[in-house]
Design an enzyme around this catalytic site. Structure first.
Site, PDB file in Angstrom:
ATOM      1  N   ARG A   1      42.054  34.357  52.297  1.00 50.99           N
ATOM      2  CA  ARG A   1      41.397  34.403  53.608  1.00 50.99           C
ATOM      3  C   ARG A   1      41.925  33.241  54.451  1.00 50.99           C
ATOM      4  O   ARG A   1      41.185  32.516  55.063  1.00 50.99           O
ATOM      5  CB  ARG A   1      39.881  34.258  53.454  1.00 50.99           C
TER       6      ARG A   1
ATOM      7  N   LYS B   1      38.637  43.043  51.376  1.00 53.22           N
ATOM      8  CA  LYS B   1      39.608  42.319  52.203  1.00 53.22           C
ATOM      9  C   LYS B   1      40.077  43.178  53.383  1.00 53.22           C
ATOM     10  O   LYS B   1      40.069  42.740  54.531  1.00 53.22           O
ATOM     11  CB  LYS B   1      40.821  41.902  51.366  1.00 53.22           C
TER      12      LYS B   1
ATOM     13  N   ARG C   1      36.318  43.825  62.042  1.00 54.44           N
ATOM     14  CA  ARG C   1      36.499  42.949  63.215  1.00 54.44           C
ATOM     15  C   ARG C   1      37.235  43.737  64.302  1.00 54.44           C
ATOM     16  O   ARG C   1      36.881  43.691  65.472  1.00 54.44           O
ATOM     17  CB  ARG C   1      37.289  41.710  62.822  1.00 54.44           C
TER      18      ARG C   1
ATOM     19  N   CYS D   1      46.789  40.412  60.831  1.00 52.25           N
ATOM     20  CA  CYS D   1      45.709  40.959  59.988  1.00 52.25           C
ATOM     21  C   CYS D   1      45.133  42.231  60.577  1.00 52.25           C
ATOM     22  O   CYS D   1      45.180  43.294  59.992  1.00 52.25           O
ATOM     23  CB  CYS D   1      44.593  39.922  59.846  1.00 52.25           C
TER      24      CYS D   1
HETATM   25  N1  SAJ Z   1      40.509  39.384  69.987  1.00 51.51           N
HETATM   26  C1  SAJ Z   1      39.880  40.026  71.046  1.00 51.51           C
HETATM   27  N2  SAJ Z   1      38.526  39.881  71.187  1.00 51.51           N
HETATM   28  C2  SAJ Z   1      37.789  39.123  70.305  1.00 51.51           C
HETATM   29  C3  SAJ Z   1      38.462  38.481  69.232  1.00 51.51           C
HETATM   30  C4  SAJ Z   1      39.817  38.623  69.094  1.00 51.51           C
HETATM   31  O1  SAJ Z   1      40.513  40.704  71.853  1.00 51.51           O
HETATM   32  O2  SAJ Z   1      36.580  39.011  70.478  1.00 51.51           O
HETATM   33  C5  SAJ Z   1      41.953  39.549  69.820  1.00 51.51           C
HETATM   34  C6  SAJ Z   1      42.711  38.241  69.899  1.00 51.51           C
HETATM   35  O3  SAJ Z   1      43.115  37.996  71.237  1.00 51.51           O
HETATM   36  C7  SAJ Z   1      43.910  38.515  69.010  1.00 51.51           C
HETATM   37  C8  SAJ Z   1      43.385  39.495  67.975  1.00 51.51           C
HETATM   38  O4  SAJ Z   1      42.192  40.047  68.512  1.00 51.51           O
HETATM   39  O5  SAJ Z   1      44.934  39.152  69.752  1.00 51.51           O
HETATM   40  C9  SAJ Z   1      43.087  38.898  66.609  1.00 51.51           C
HETATM   41  O6  SAJ Z   1      42.265  37.792  66.820  1.00 51.51           O
HETATM   42  P1  SAJ Z   1      41.501  37.083  65.549  1.00 51.51           P
HETATM   43  O7  SAJ Z   1      40.603  36.053  66.147  1.00 51.51           O
HETATM   44  O8  SAJ Z   1      40.922  38.115  64.682  1.00 51.51           O
HETATM   45  O9  SAJ Z   1      42.665  36.277  64.814  1.00 51.51           O
HETATM   46  P2  SAJ Z   1      43.446  36.650  63.501  1.00 51.51           P
HETATM   47  O10 SAJ Z   1      44.238  37.891  63.666  1.00 51.51           O
HETATM   48  O11 SAJ Z   1      44.158  35.411  63.114  1.00 51.51           O
HETATM   49  O12 SAJ Z   1      42.299  36.977  62.428  1.00 51.51           O
HETATM   50  C10 SAJ Z   1      42.015  36.054  61.407  1.00 51.51           C
HETATM   51  C11 SAJ Z   1      41.557  36.844  60.225  1.00 51.51           C
HETATM   52  N3  SAJ Z   1      41.366  35.921  59.119  1.00 51.51           N
HETATM   53  C12 SAJ Z   1      41.879  36.252  57.915  1.00 51.51           C
HETATM   54  O13 SAJ Z   1      42.507  37.268  57.713  1.00 51.51           O
HETATM   55  C13 SAJ Z   1      41.619  35.269  56.844  1.00 51.51           C
HETATM   56  C14 SAJ Z   1      40.235  37.498  60.517  1.00 51.51           C
HETATM   57  O14 SAJ Z   1      39.722  38.102  59.309  1.00 51.51           O
HETATM   58  C15 SAJ Z   1      39.236  36.472  60.964  1.00 51.51           C
HETATM   59  O15 SAJ Z   1      37.999  37.123  61.280  1.00 51.51           O
HETATM   60  C16 SAJ Z   1      39.768  35.823  62.233  1.00 51.51           C
HETATM   61  O16 SAJ Z   1      41.013  35.164  61.876  1.00 51.51           O
HETATM   62  C17 SAJ Z   1      38.779  34.775  62.746  1.00 51.51           C
HETATM   63  O17 SAJ Z   1      37.579  35.064  62.634  1.00 51.51           O
HETATM   64  O18 SAJ Z   1      39.243  33.758  63.272  1.00 51.51           O
END
Ligand code: SAJ
Length: 478
Positions: A177, A230, A237, A288
């Site tokens: 994670r 996972k 999300r 992810c």
């Molecule tokens: N995004 C949105 N709206 C939101 C949140 C994110 O449009 O409310 C977009 C972001 O701009 C980005 C994409 O989604 O383009 C992904 O954003 P993210 O915050 O999910 O970042 P990631 O892809 O790095 O997700 C990681 C994942 N962590 C792992 O796999 C261990 C995810 O499971 C986590 O939930 C996330 O980080 C987190 O919470 O920070």
């Protein structure tokens, strides 16, 4: 002799191997090496032309990972100096170990068919199988399609070793994670899902991970349940983001401000009645969320074949969520076309300044950035697309400018794609002068600016979810 007896005979885990020296493997290896419970850790890295350089670097106590990782390099130097960690390309050392974990990335072969490329992981599994000995534990940490551990991983290990999983060696899945910028913290503080192919394997894998957890605790389950956990934690999300993105599109069509609605719904607090209201935006990128939904879908197609009861002819809700999120860059393109038209200009030959290439705000990570399909649409329509990003120097042949003024000079449209803090206080007067246009266009993909401020200065504004502003009166003559 049963597996339990083999493990008892071998005693507690003392020597560990981590295959794959990347974002997942390196922090895992140094945390195992730093634990007083364990005597020694090998980091296994293929001596390939692309990443063989990591071996020397790691053995000098230097981290090959990009970006800030608090505490990682100090810890690496400490365990190298204490001779508790060594990186090697000699996979035969696996034969001396009690446990080996595989942290090898599983990217997609190509975006179209969304089939994962398991070739590197298979090679790692083969190596582990080749040197496997009775009573050893093998753990997959990579994100895999549900069913992988109990099917091809198990089969490959048994074929290479001639041993039987669950009888001669323990096998488990313990998904990582990790999050860039918090690699050590996430391993220590997040709960750790540990899924064995049987209870003996789960117990042995729990013995491996417990010592590195500080706040986190082990959550035991089956290997397949761990794979589903996972992939689903990211699928959910993505689903939550799609839900608010769809609401944003509805609000635009109904002339409503999605952020008012979000605040309203979010006010519904209390035991079990809250809503997971995430944030609408220009799209979803990263490593992810863009792929784990498809891992889950393939898992149920393979494992649940002919057993799945689902509404006839209806698409998967999760895949539909993926399609909604992947539509957002297209919606940003439509907003751009509408706004240019309102400003009396065609997209053909228009100069568009794209602000933000990284997929995440205040980050340099560009994997699967939603800005890319948007830029492709613009170019296809004959526009000139310049990209600015303060964190990204270049990305797969796309020129990225560092100077914001250069990008906005003469621009017909300014389009905010990433929520970098540099875009929080853009000055409308200054930008309009820079653009040289009476009615420049501004499209806000991340709710970064105040619409009224720009509309007052003669801008043609469009914002994701801003149905209350997107058809505003243009001040001053067009
Ligand atoms: N995004 C949105 N709206 C939101 C949140 C994110 O449009 O409310 C977009 C972001 O701009 C980005 C994409 O989604 O383009 C992904 O954003 P993210 O915050 O999910 O970042 P990631 O892809 O790095 O997700 C990681 C994942 N962590 C792992 O796999 C261990 C995810 O499971 C986590 O939930 C996330 O980080 C987190 O919470 O920070």
């Amino acid at each position: 002799m049963t597996l339990e007896a083999l493990i008892r005979k071998r005693g507690p885990i003392k020597k560990i191997g981590v295959v794959g020296m990347g974002y997942v493997g390196i922090p895992a290896a140094v945390l195992f090496a730093d634990s007083p419970e364990f005597d020694f850790v090998y980091g296994f890295q293929r001596d390939s032309s692309s990443s063989g350089y990591k071996i020397e670097m790691l053995n000098r106590g230097e981290s090959p990972l990009k970006g800030e990782e608090p505490g990682l390099e100090e810890l690496l130097k400490k365990v190298v100096a204490a001779e508790k960690f060594l990186c090697t390309s000699d996979f035969s050392k696996i034969g001396e170990l009690d446990a080996v974990t595989l942290s090898i990335q599983t990217p997609f072969l190509n975006k179209e068919d969304l089939l994962p490329d398991f070739s590197a992981l298979k090679e790692g599994i083969r190596q582990a199988g080749r040197y496997l000995s009775p009573g050893m534990l093998v753990v997959l940490e990579s994100t895999v399609t549900p069913g992988t551990t109990v099917t091809f991983a198990r089969e490959l290990l048994e074929k290479e070793s001639g041993l039987k999983a669950g009888a001669d060696f323990a096998l488990a899945h313990a998904p990582e994670r990790v999050m860039v910028g918090r690699l050590l913290r996430n391993i220590r503080e997040h709960d750790r899902i540990v899924g064995g192919i049987d209870t003996v394997s789960t117990r042995r894998a729990t013995e491996l991970y417990s010592p590195v957890l500080t706040i986190g605790k082990v959550i035991p389950m089956s290997a397949t349940a761990a794979e589903v956990t996972k992939t689903t934690e990211n699928t959910f999300r993505d689903l939550q983001i799609a839900a608010i993105n769809e609401l944003a599109l509805y609000c635009e069509a109904m002339g409503v401000n999605v952020y008012d609605v979000r605040t309203g719904i979010d006010s519904l607090k209390g035991e079990g009645i809250t809503r997971a209201m995430l944030w609408p935006g220009a799209g979803v990128g990263g490593h992810c969320l863009t792929k784990d939904t498809y891992h889950l879908e393939r898992g149920v197609q393979v494992l649940g074949k002919d057993l799945l009861d689902y509404p006839k002819g209806e698409p998967s809700l999760y895949v539909l969520a993926r399609h909604i999120n992947d539509f957002m860059p297209t919606h940003m393109f439509h907003l751009t076309l509408d706004a240019l038209k309102r400003a009396g200009r065609s997209v053909q030959g228009a100069k568009v300044a794209i602000l933000g290439w990284a997929f995440l705000s205040n980050s340099d990570d560009t994997r699967n950035t939603p800005a890319e399909p948007y830029r492709d649409n613009l170019i296809q329509a004959g526009a000139i697309a310049d990209v600015h990003d303060p964190y990204v120097k270049e990305d797969s042949g796309v020129p990225i400018l560092q100077n914001l003024d250069d990008v906005m000079k003469g621009a017909d449209a300014i389009v905010i794609f990433a929520g970098h803090h540099q875009y929080k206080n853009l000055d409308p007067d200054y930008i309009r002068t820079l653009s040289g246009k009476t009615h420049p266009v501004i499209i806000d993909g991340r709710n970064m600016i105040d619409p009224d401020l720009f509309i007052k200065h003669g801008f043609v504004y469009k914002g994701i979810g801003r149905g209350d502003k997107n058809m505003h009166k243009i001040l001053g003559k067009v």
